[in-house]
Design a protein around this motif. Structure first.
Motif, short mmCIF file in Angstrom:
data_model
loop_
_atom_site.label_atom_id
_atom_site.label_comp_id
_atom_site.label_asym_id
_atom_site.label_seq_id
_atom_site.Cartn_x
_atom_site.Cartn_y
_atom_site.Cartn_z
N GLN A 1 0.91 -1.25 -0.11
CA GLN A 1 0.12 0.04 0.06
C GLN A 1 1.05 1.16 0.09
OE1 GLN A 1 -2.17 -0.63 3.58
NE2 GLN A 1 -3.32 -2.19 2.93
N LEU A 2 0.89 1.79 -1.13
CA LEU A 2 1.98 3.10 -1.29
C LEU A 2 1.09 4.26 -0.91
CD1 LEU A 2 3.34 1.43 -4.54
CD2 LEU A 2 4.75 2.15 -2.76
N TRP A 3 1.46 4.97 -0.08
CA TRP A 3 0.94 6.40 0.38
C TRP A 3 1.94 7.58 0.14
CZ3 TRP A 3 -2.95 6.87 4.40
CH2 TRP A 3 -3.87 5.59 4.57
N ASP A 4 1.69 8.09 -1.01
CA ASP A 4 2.31 9.40 -1.57
C ASP A 4 1.89 10.70 -0.92
OD1 ASP A 4 3.41 11.29 -3.14
OD2 ASP A 4 2.64 10.62 -5.08
N LEU A 5 2.33 11.21 0.18
CA LEU A 5 1.94 12.62 0.64
C LEU A 5 2.62 13.59 -0.21
CD1 LEU A 5 0.67 13.94 3.09
CD2 LEU A 5 2.91 13.50 4.12
N ALA A 6 1.55 14.64 -0.26
CA ALA A 6 2.08 15.91 -0.98
C ALA A 6 3.39 16.65 -0.07
CB ALA A 6 0.81 17.03 -0.91
N GLY A 7 4.34 17.37 -0.70
CA GLY A 7 5.46 17.60 -0.20
C GLY A 7 5.31 18.95 0.26
N GLN A 8 4.17 19.71 -0.04
CA GLN A 8 3.97 21.10 0.48
C GLN A 8 3.76 21.38 1.93
OE1 GLN A 8 2.36 19.68 -2.01
NE2 GLN A 8 2.11 20.93 -3.59
N ASP A 9 4.16 22.34 2.57
CA ASP A 9 3.96 22.34 3.98
C ASP A 9 2.60 22.30 4.49
OD1 ASP A 9 6.86 22.18 4.46
OD2 ASP A 9 6.95 24.29 4.50
N ARG A 10 1.86 22.95 3.67
CA ARG A 10 0.44 23.26 3.96
C ARG A 10 -0.59 21.91 4.30
NH1 ARG A 10 0.24 24.34 -1.51
NH2 ARG A 10 -1.28 23.26 -2.85
N PHE A 11 0.00 20.73 3.88
CA PHE A 11 -0.48 19.59 4.07
C PHE A 11 -0.15 18.77 5.05
CE2 PHE A 11 -1.13 20.05 -0.61
CZ PHE A 11 -2.41 20.38 -0.72
N ASN A 12 0.94 19.27 5.94
CA ASN A 12 1.31 18.59 7.17
C ASN A 12 0.37 18.33 8.34
OD1 ASN A 12 4.04 19.13 6.33
ND2 ASN A 12 4.60 20.74 7.74
N HIS A 13 -0.90 18.83 8.16
CA HIS A 13 -1.78 18.25 9.10
C HIS A 13 -2.27 17.00 8.87
CE1 HIS A 13 -4.16 19.76 5.81
NE2 HIS A 13 -5.08 19.12 5.87
N LEU A 14 -1.98 16.62 7.81
CA LEU A 14 -2.14 15.10 7.17
C LEU A 14 -1.33 13.87 7.75
CD1 LEU A 14 -3.20 15.70 3.48
CD2 LEU A 14 -4.88 15.37 5.60
N SER A 15 -0.24 14.46 8.52
CA SER A 15 0.76 13.62 8.64
C SER A 15 0.57 12.40 9.64
CB SER A 15 2.03 14.55 9.40
OG SER A 15 2.55 15.43 8.41
N ARG A 16 -0.17 12.67 10.92
CA ARG A 16 -0.57 11.81 11.71
C ARG A 16 -1.21 10.51 11.31
NH1 ARG A 16 -0.49 12.42 17.24
NH2 ARG A 16 -0.34 14.63 16.83
N LEU A 17 -2.39 10.71 10.31
CA LEU A 17 -3.06 9.34 9.95
C LEU A 17 -1.96 8.99 8.73
CD1 LEU A 17 -5.51 7.69 9.18
CD2 LEU A 17 -6.27 9.62 7.56
N TYR A 18 -1.33 9.55 8.26
CA TYR A 18 -0.47 9.02 7.21
C TYR A 18 0.67 8.14 7.66
CZ TYR A 18 2.97 9.71 3.25
OH TYR A 18 3.93 9.08 2.14
N TYR A 19 1.19 8.55 8.71
CA TYR A 19 2.39 7.75 9.16
C TYR A 19 1.91 6.50 10.06
CZ TYR A 19 5.71 11.58 8.27
OH TYR A 19 6.23 12.48 7.47
N LYS A 20 0.77 6.41 10.45
CA LYS A 20 0.05 5.34 11.20
C LYS A 20 0.49 3.99 10.68
CE LYS A 20 -4.04 4.25 14.00
NZ LYS A 20 -5.38 4.62 14.26
N GLN A 21 0.84 3.16 11.34
CA GLN A 21 1.02 1.60 11.03
C GLN A 21 1.85 1.37 9.86
OE1 GLN A 21 -2.93 0.40 10.96
NE2 GLN A 21 -2.92 -0.04 13.14
N ALA A 22 2.79 2.20 9.75
CA ALA A 22 3.75 2.05 8.41
C ALA A 22 4.60 1.05 8.64
CB ALA A 22 4.33 3.55 8.20
N SER A 23 4.98 0.28 7.50
CA SER A 23 5.91 -0.77 7.64
C SER A 23 7.37 -0.39 7.05
CB SER A 23 5.29 -1.85 6.89
OG SER A 23 4.01 -2.34 7.16
N GLY A 24 7.37 0.49 6.09
CA GLY A 24 8.65 0.97 5.42
C GLY A 24 8.51 2.17 4.62
N VAL A 25 9.56 2.91 4.31
CA VAL A 25 9.39 4.07 3.97
C VAL A 25 10.14 4.33 2.58
CG1 VAL A 25 11.24 5.14 5.46
CG2 VAL A 25 9.56 6.76 4.09
N LEU A 26 9.96 4.82 1.48
CA LEU A 26 10.76 5.51 0.45
C LEU A 26 11.00 6.77 0.65
CD1 LEU A 26 9.14 3.40 -2.44
CD2 LEU A 26 11.19 2.77 -1.27
#
Length: 223
Positions: free
Chosen positions: A60-85
């Protein structure tokens, strides 16, 4: 018998414009487009690896926007991650400096360590070997940030992309096996693939896990 299914959540982190979405497109569809919009919020994609011995891996590949204004999404985004590119742009020196920020935020958000691979993208735009990042600098930042391996990649022509996914999946499986009281009996043979597997599947092989390929474009930098 139904195959054993393993689901791995893979984060794709890096500054806007480094080619994260193109990397994901190359992984999922094995294609490249010169026309695409910047990611808004989070893009989610799935890659299924049908593996011999009855094992299926769903990335399951989660591609997060690189702009600072989307930082509020981080908590859900990182939850239960197995690895990172972690993705940087070889034509933009600041993007490598930003990897420190992205890895630091990842470590702060998670209460556990996950395998990481650094993709030095857009290597196809480097004509001179003296341009771009030095191997010494890349190995130093991997050692400093505890990034398992790095590779120069090109989402445009596909160079190095699959090798990075292979390395990350291997690290995740190895990490999972070491932490499981009853080790997965299949992971030790997980790289013995059936030659009749669909060509659309990313194939993993022990010989592919050494990222040191021709022209020194890829290295296994730390453990």
């Amino acid at each position: 018998m139904d195959p054993e299914i393993l689901k791995f959540k893979i984060l794709v982190l890096g500054d806007s414009g480094t080619g994260k979405t193109s990397i994901v497109r190359r992984i999922i569809r094995d294609e490249f487009s010169l026309v695409h919009s910047a990611t808004v919020g989070v893009d989610f994609s799935v890659k299924v690896l049908n593996i011999a011995q009855g094992l299926e891996i769903r990335l399951q590949l989660w591609d997060l926007a690189g702009q600072d204004r989307f930082n509020h999404l981080s908590r859900l985004y990182y939850k239960q991650a197995s690895g990172v590119l972690l993705v940087c742009d070889e034509t933009k020196p600041d993007s490598l400096d930003s990897i420190v920020k992205w890895k630091g935020e990842l470590d702060a958000r998670l209460q556990y360590k996950i395998p990481a691979v650094l993709l030095v993208n857009k290597t196809d735009l480097i004509d001179d070997e003296d341009e771009g990042f030095s191997e010494d600098d890349l190995e130093k930042i991997c050692s400093r940030l505890r990034i398992g391996s790095w590779s120069r990649t090109s989402a445009k022509d596909g160079f190095g992309v699959n090798e990075c996914i292979k390395a990350l999946v291997w690290d995740i499986l190895s990490d999972k096996e070491s932490k499981t009281p009853d080790p997965l009996t299949k992971t030790k043979d997980v790289f013995d693939w059936d030659d009749d597997c669909s060509s659309s599947i990313i194939r993993l092989g022990r010989q592919d896990l050494d990222l040191a390929n021709s022209r020194g474009r890829a290295r296994k930098c730390c453990h």
